[in-house]
Design an enzyme around this catalytic site. Structure first.
Site, short mmCIF file in Angstrom:
data_model
loop_
_atom_site.label_atom_id
_atom_site.label_comp_id
_atom_site.label_asym_id
_atom_site.label_seq_id
_atom_site.Cartn_x
_atom_site.Cartn_y
_atom_site.Cartn_z
N HIS A 140 0.84 -1.23 0.00
CA HIS A 140 -0.17 -0.18 0.15
C HIS A 140 0.76 1.09 -0.08
O HIS A 140 0.60 2.20 -0.61
CB HIS A 140 -0.83 0.15 1.27
N LYS B 83 -0.45 -7.61 -7.47
CA LYS B 83 -0.80 -8.80 -6.61
C LYS B 83 -2.16 -9.15 -7.05
O LYS B 83 -2.28 -10.44 -7.20
CB LYS B 83 -0.49 -8.57 -5.40
#
Ligand code: PAF
Length: 278
Positions: free
Chosen positions: A31, A142
């Site tokens: 993040h 991902k």
């Protein structure tokens, strides 16, 4: 860093050159890498923090999903994020009759293992795009299928923004960063990097030339067996086309994708792959 809780307040936030990072919180380096990239590129950076009930199936981990807003706030602040949009569920969903279904590419893999999951993702992402009105939105590679679903939705609905997908950030032992990694017991954690190692082994063998369909199938079933020996319950291990997420055996841009459970934790990972001319 300002926290905004209401859609009305978010709407009053001047649009313009905003880089947007949608998240469900419990920040990890993946993040933070998206936020840093956005910070380097835009006048404003907005991060949303919303654990979206619509994308969790029955029996999934909505209630136990890790939440630590204070920690997330401080991490985002250190990076210089301007706004954290953190609405309550009732603010986002006051009854919701409209669902966005991105057909076809959601039929397989994660879409099959988690029925309606991508409807929940597409719907909340579209709402967030309308509320935040960013110039560019950032997602981590991902969640490859999620990236392709969002890309398709943006194209199909002519949503006026660009998308930027960033490489997966990994732990030193190769395990892809994920908020769900905290669920792993120490023993499972020690086995988890095997997922990435298996992808690496198959990728190098494939790129070395074992690309006739039968040998690809054999490599995938060996990979599956080896993961099962480590204790994974494998939902899928496949080579897919980056165009449509379908299983691919022909030369072109592809990815090797895996979804597997270790104990009660579901892990996904992928690596990009060039299938050489056979
Ligand atoms: O990847 C996630 O964290 C979520 O699926 C997203 C994109 C924030 C939508 O809730």
């Amino acid at each position: 860093l300002r926290i905004i809780r209401t859609i009305a307040e978010m709407a009053a936030f001047a649009p313009g050159d905003t880089g947007f990072v949608p998240t469900m919180g419990a920040f990890h380096e993946g993040h933070l890498a998206l936020m840093r990239e956005a910070r380097g590129k835009h006048a404003n950076v907005c991060v949303s923090l919303f654990v979206n009930p619509l994308q969790f199936g029955r029996g999934e981990d909505l209630a136990s999903y890790p939440r630590d807003e204070d920690r997330d706030f401080h991490l985002a602040k250190e990076i210089g994020v301007d706004v954290m949009f953190a609405p309550a569920s009732e603010e986002m969903y006051q009854g919701q009759s409209t669902l966005i279904n991105v057909a076809d590419i959601t039929d397989y893999w994660e879409g099959q293992c988690r029925p309606r999951h991508f409807d929940g993702v597409a719907t909340v992402v579209a709402k967030l795009f309308n509320i935040v009105r960013p110039r560019v939105a950032y997602f981590g590679w991902k969640d490859l299928q999620q990236c392709l679903v969002v890309r398709r939705m943006v194209e199909d609905l002519n949503i006026p923004l660009s998308l930027s997908f960033l490489e997966t950030v990994r732990e030193p032992d190769g395990l892809a960063m994920s908020s769900r990694n905290v669920y792993l017991t120490p023993e499972e954690r020690s086995k988890a990097p095997q997922l990435y190692r298996t992808l690496g082994t198959i990728k190098s063998l494939l790129e070395l030339g074992g690309t006739n369909p039968a040998s690809v199938d054999a490599l995938l079933s060996d990979g599956r067996l080896s993961l099962e020996r480590y204790g994974f319950a494998v939902d899928y291990l496949e080579v897919v086309s980056l165009a449509d997420m379908k299983a691919a055996r022909r030369a072109g841009e592809a990815a090797l994708i895996v979804g597997a459970r270790l104990g009660t934790t579901r892990l996904i990972d992928n690596c990009r792959l060039k299938i050489p001319q056979g």
